[in-house]
Design a protein around this motif. Structure first.
Motif, PDB file in Angstrom:
ATOM      1  N   LYS A   6     -48.819   7.310   6.995  1.00 40.07           N
ATOM      2  CA  LYS A   6     -47.779   6.317   7.292  1.00 40.07           C
ATOM      3  C   LYS A   6     -48.379   4.913   7.313  1.00 40.07           C
ATOM      4  O   LYS A   6     -47.799   3.957   6.768  1.00 40.07           O
ATOM      5  N   ILE A   7     -49.547   4.784   7.910  1.00 39.79           N
ATOM      6  CA  ILE A   7     -50.210   3.477   7.949  1.00 39.79           C
ATOM      7  C   ILE A   7     -50.678   3.084   6.547  1.00 39.79           C
ATOM      8  O   ILE A   7     -50.618   1.911   6.163  1.00 39.79           O
ATOM      9  N   GLU A  51     -46.726  -5.245  14.546  1.00 38.85           N
ATOM     10  CA  GLU A  51     -46.284  -4.685  15.830  1.00 38.85           C
ATOM     11  C   GLU A  51     -45.920  -3.211  15.678  1.00 38.85           C
ATOM     12  O   GLU A  51     -46.196  -2.396  16.574  1.00 38.85           O
ATOM     13  N   GLN A  52     -45.286  -2.856  14.559  1.00 37.46           N
ATOM     14  CA  GLN A  52     -44.921  -1.462  14.320  1.00 37.46           C
ATOM     15  C   GLN A  52     -46.156  -0.575  14.184  1.00 37.46           C
ATOM     16  O   GLN A  52     -46.199   0.542  14.713  1.00 37.46           O
ATOM     17  N   ILE A  53     -47.175  -1.082  13.476  1.00 42.74           N
ATOM     18  CA  ILE A  53     -48.403  -0.298  13.296  1.00 42.74           C
ATOM     19  C   ILE A  53     -49.112  -0.121  14.634  1.00 42.74           C
ATOM     20  O   ILE A  53     -49.583   0.976  14.962  1.00 42.74           O
ATOM     21  N   ILE A  72     -49.742   3.627  16.427  1.00 40.73           N
ATOM     22  CA  ILE A  72     -51.053   4.142  16.840  1.00 40.73           C
ATOM     23  C   ILE A  72     -51.103   4.327  18.350  1.00 40.73           C
ATOM     24  O   ILE A  72     -51.648   5.316  18.852  1.00 40.73           O
ATOM     25  N   ASN A  73     -50.529   3.388  19.059  1.00 39.20           N
ATOM     26  CA  ASN A  73     -50.548   3.462  20.521  1.00 39.20           C
ATOM     27  C   ASN A  73     -49.808   4.703  21.033  1.00 39.20           C
ATOM     28  O   ASN A  73     -50.223   5.342  22.003  1.00 39.20           O
ATOM     29  N   ALA A  79     -58.762  -0.882   6.477  1.00 41.02           N
ATOM     30  CA  ALA A  79     -57.637  -0.636   5.568  1.00 41.02           C
ATOM     31  C   ALA A  79     -58.099   0.140   4.340  1.00 41.02           C
ATOM     32  O   ALA A  79     -57.400   1.041   3.852  1.00 41.02           O
ATOM     33  N   GLY A  80     -59.268  -0.200   3.828  1.00 36.75           N
ATOM     34  CA  GLY A  80     -59.803   0.528   2.683  1.00 36.75           C
ATOM     35  C   GLY A  80     -60.082   1.978   3.005  1.00 36.75           C
ATOM     36  O   GLY A  80     -59.778   2.877   2.206  1.00 36.75           O
TER      37      GLY A  80
END
Length: 891
Positions: free
Chosen positions: A548-549, A415-417, A421-422, A371-372
């Motif tokens: 976006k993430i 779940e959205q993230i 990515i998927n 995340a960082g």
């Protein structure tokens, strides 16, 4: 190698550039080095990073690199593609590295432009290759203003940001304690503290910390306050328990400035700071923490044979860091401790759940640092895939935990993230944006079209050729290509009459003509641009996905903390089940009761069932009639019988209970302690001119001055580093002070059996049990009530392999001392001790002056009989024969 280093570095570029040996390249190097005097400059030359002058001398020594020369300048280099390996080694040595890159393309005419694009320091490193996944990478800062010291530290890779403060008068106690707990990789200090003896002494105990000093004007309170407001995007800092005058503000603000200027990156994920006070955690000085070997052993500083090793069943890097933090910051709040205990108990009572969590968490990578990296725009496509895999595994565990009320974060966002990515990133992407192979097919119609063109050039040309053949009726029409004219349509002369008007003649040959069309030129342009467009489009699409993430960084960090908490509580449960630990009763009483307690580390390294458990029951509570219960246990007994183990195991049980863990015992009732003190072992600090005894007395003084009624104190062999009279007198006085003034829970081990004659209602006598049968002595390692009457030191000396002649002589002298200098049976005082010691010394002198009780021949014969030739080397046997011959010859 003997050249002056100041002459080697670019301290005076102008004077060196006047020398005819300096090329334009070296002048450029010296100019850049002038701005980075304190850094190792990695100077890019083609496929290598080169170091010159003093940098080359130092780096070649540290990294064992071959030293060469450029002109008269020492030089060494490393391949740029392997630079991270060498940078990591230099960071471990406490070095700062300035990365100087070529920022213009070489043209063979002018010097390639170069500039420093990044400075990497031990406390600002961001790449995983430079970091220890199981420990935070803290950058710390200390600032002293107006009688108050502020201390702050930050791990920019995880966004953990902490600060505390104390009065300048308490610097000696608090600075070393905070260094020991936070263990920063790098420390920033104002120049005004460079000669401070307290600071220097603390840093001598922590030599692995890289230290830098900066002018005091950098630590401006007002500017730091504004810097924090800007970082946290708040109108004030009240929500962080800070105001404009808080001593924590100056060091915290300077840390943020240092990060921005050094790492050349923003830290948008750092959105707050935690200000804490000592009262929130169990206080342990650095000496006690080392002696108890909580996170590292005293032998080599590793985690082997430490308490951390016993609990290291975490599966994630986040869990490892959190477990380490819990051990260094035990709680004093009962509600928080009970909450942790309940979650540990959830796993101990649901073994299938524990096993499922343990297995699934093996697939979770470092969400916190991922995340960082995403927030700081450092993440590549593989990082996003790692995040997807980790979140997916966490969602599986979360679904199992929901019924127990264990989680708090929103599931739908994870779940959205995962879905984002998927759908957008291929399963095995490239790490570099220019390599392609990042974005999935179907994510972008534009990218798919570019890929279609790039991958189907021949088919596109064939299809167009078929279109023109059908339209013109020229069946021998061919589309060809060469480097000079590019793509063209070739038609034989015999079909010249059938050429349509939209064909544009480019060249006439003997047997054929070459044409082009607007459509063919368009196709040629698309083919030529396809590869570049793929790279540009993939990069833009990837950055959009990452951005976006990044909008959900706060959520990812919160999820990471939840994963870490689950990992640690499940690891504590795993340890409890594996080692047979129990849930202790923890409350605000002053009781300390343990039934069948064990030392977790010693037991771990002994064969199963060999460790002998022991009880302890002390309490500082008052009885119903205002009397006192025993809170001071005086423990006597021989060396090697287990006194030190007994002392340490109870301190560790108290610590384990207050981190929320189960404890190694059959039953335990632990009243919250505010401090744990451990005065054991013999050490010195010769560099500071401190003998073993001075260190012992310094530690004892610290305990007596800072312990409270709620503290837990273990002391071993106080006073042993001086004469018998002095040592016993000190031990006696310290015991009285602990009993009468501090009244804290204390375990006091000693060889001064005279202390057993102390009379106090809060004193309990304990000793290590010993079995004596004929000439055989066995240490049972069992604690019992009462006092020991023998230290069995000569027996221990025999076990250690001291020659039997020395052992016999020691027994003779001991018997003489006992008969001539026995202590009075009814009480003891310093005067009595002095008289007794004087008599003992005279007896010893007399006995030593007597002729030997045994002849030389008898001694040699006895040594021959006690020797084992099978265990000797030839050299040892020859040495023995030579010594016997010398002894018998009277020389």
């Amino acid at each position: 190698m003997g050249r002056n280093k100041d002459a080697l570095v670019a301290g005076n570029v102008q004077s060196r550039s006047e020398s005819s040996e300096l090329t334009p390249l070296m002048i450029q190097y010296l100019s850049i080095k002038e701005e980075h005097k304190n850094d190792v400059l990695f100077f890019r030359l083609g496929d290598f990073y080169e170091m010159f002058d003093s940098d080359a001398l130092e780096v070649s020594r540290l990294l064992n690199l071959t030293l060469t020369h450029r002109g008269s300048s020492p030089m060494c280099g490393i391949p740029y593609h392997a630079a991270k390996i060498y940078i990591a080694r230099l960071l471990r040595c406490g070095k700062r590295i300035a990365i100087c890159e070529q920022v213009s393309e070489p043209n063979g005419k002018t010097l390639t432009e170069r500039k420093v694009i990044e400075v990497i320091t031990p406390g600002t490193a961001l790449e995983s290759e430079y970091l220890d996944g199981g420990a935070n990478n803290f950058l710390a800062c200390l600032c002293v203003q107006k009688g108050r010291a502020g201390f702050a530290y930050i791990d920019v890779t995880t966004s953990d940001f902490f600060a505390t403060s104390w009065y300048e008068a308490d610097m000696a106690e608090n600075f070393s304690k905070e260094l020991g707990r936070s263990h920063p990789r790098e420390l920033l200090l104002p120049q005004s503290l460079e000669k401070n003896e307290i600071i220097k002494n603390a840093l001598m105990q922590n030599e692995e910390i890289a230290v830098s000093y900066y002018p005091d004007w950098n630590f401006d309170q007002s500017l730091s306050y504004k810097r924090l407001l800007s970082q946290f995007k708040t109108a004030n800092l009240q929500s962080f328990s800070l105001d404009e005058k808080s001593p924590e503000v100056a060091p915290s603000g300077f840390l943020l400035d240092y990060l921005q200027k050094t790492a050349t990156t923003n830290s948008p994920h750092v959105t707050g700071i935690k200000v804490y006070r000592d009262s929130q955690f169990v206080i342990m000085d650095d000496s006690s923490r080392r002696n108890l070997e909580i996170v590292q052993n005293l032998h080599d500083g590793s985690s082997q044979f430490s308490l951390l090793e016993c609990l290291s069943h975490t599966q994630t890097a986040m869990g490892k860091r959190l477990l380490r933090s819990w051990l260094l910051y035990p709680l004093t709040n009962c509600d928080e401790i009970h909450s942790r205990q309940n979650h540990v108990e959830l796993f101990t009572s649901n073994r299938n759940l524990l096993e499922y969590v343990h297995e699934t968490f093996a697939d979770i990578l470092d969400i916190e640092r991922l995340a960082g990296r995403i927030a700081m725009e450092r993440a590549h496509a593989k990082d996003l895939q790692a995040l997807k895999t980790s979140l997916a595994a966490w969602l599986q565990v979360r679904s199992q935990l929901e019924s127990h009320g264990f989680t708090r974060t929103e599931k739908s966002l994870a779940e959205q993230i995962v879905s984002l990515i998927n759908d957008s990133i291929i399963d095995d992407p490239a790490t570099a944006l220019g390599e392609g192979r990042i974005i999935k097919e179907g994510w972008s119609k534009e990218l798919d079209e570019y890929r279609r063109i790039h991958d189907n050039v021949n088919k596109i040309l064939e299809d167009y050729a078929e279109e023109e053949k059908t339209a013109t009726g020229i069946q021998n029409l061919r589309i060809r290509n060469n480097n000079l004219t590019g793509y063209y349509i070739e038609i034989t002369r015999g079909k010249a009459d059938a050429v349509p008007p939209h064909f544009i003649l480019r060249r006439s040959l003997t047997n054929a003509d070459r044409y082009t069309t607007n459509r063919l030129q368009e196709i040629e342009k698309q083919i030529g641009e396809a590869e570049l467009k793929i790279t540009e489009t993939e990069k833009a699409l990837f950055l959009a996905v990452r951005a976006k993430i990044a909008e959900h960084t706060a959520y990812l960090l919160q999820t990471a903390k939840e994963v870490a908490y689950t990992d640690v509580t499940s690891a504590l449960a795993y340890a409890a089940l594996l080692h047979g630990w129990v849930k202790p009763l923890v409350d605000n009483s002053k009781h300390f009761v343990v039934r069948s307690g064990r030392h977790p580390v010693v037991e771990l390294h002994l064969p199963s069932g060999e460790f002998v458990p022991n009880d302890i029951e002390i309490s500082a509570e008052k009885t119903d009639d205002d009397g006192v219960l025993p809170y001071f246990a005086l423990i006597t007994g021989p060396n090697m019988a287990g006194k030190s183990t007994y002392l340490r195991q109870n301190a560790l049980i108290a610590l384990l209970a207050q981190i929320g863990s189960f404890v190694p015992a059959k039953e335990a009732h632990i009243g919250i302690v505010d401090r744990i003190f451990c005065r054991v072992g013999a050490s010195d600090n010769l560099a500071r001119g401190e003998s073993t005894f001075l260190v012992e007395m310094t530690e004892t003084a610290y305990i007596l001055r800072t312990a409270t009624e709620k503290s837990f104190v273990i002391m071993d062999e106080v006073g042993r580093g001086t004469s018998t009279e002095d040592g016993l007198s000190i031990a006696w006085a310290v015991s009285e002070y602990l009993l009468n003034a501090l009244k804290c829970k204390t375990l006091f081990a000693t060889h001064y059996h005279e202390l057993t004659r102390l009379n106090h209602p809060a004193l309990k006598l304990l000793c290590m049990d010993v079995s004596e049968e004929a000439d055989k002595i066995t240490f049972l390692r069992k604690i019992k009530e009462g006092a020991s009457e023998n230290s069995y030191g000569i027996h221990v000396a025999s076990l250690a392999g001291v020659p039997q002649s020395v052992i016999r002589r020691a027994n003779e002298i001991l018997g003489s001392l006992h008969s001539d200098a026995a202590l009075a049976e009814n009480g003891v005082n310093v005067g009595n001790l002095q008289t007794a010691q004087s008599a003992s010394e005279k007896t010893l002198e007399k006995s030593l002056a007597m002729p030997g009780l045994f002849s030389d021949e008898e001694l040699v014969l006895d040594e021959i009989l006690s020797s084992d030739p099978d265990d000797m080397t030839p050299r040892q046997a020859l040495d023995l024969v030579a010594r016997w011959k010398k002894s018998l010859s009277g020389r």
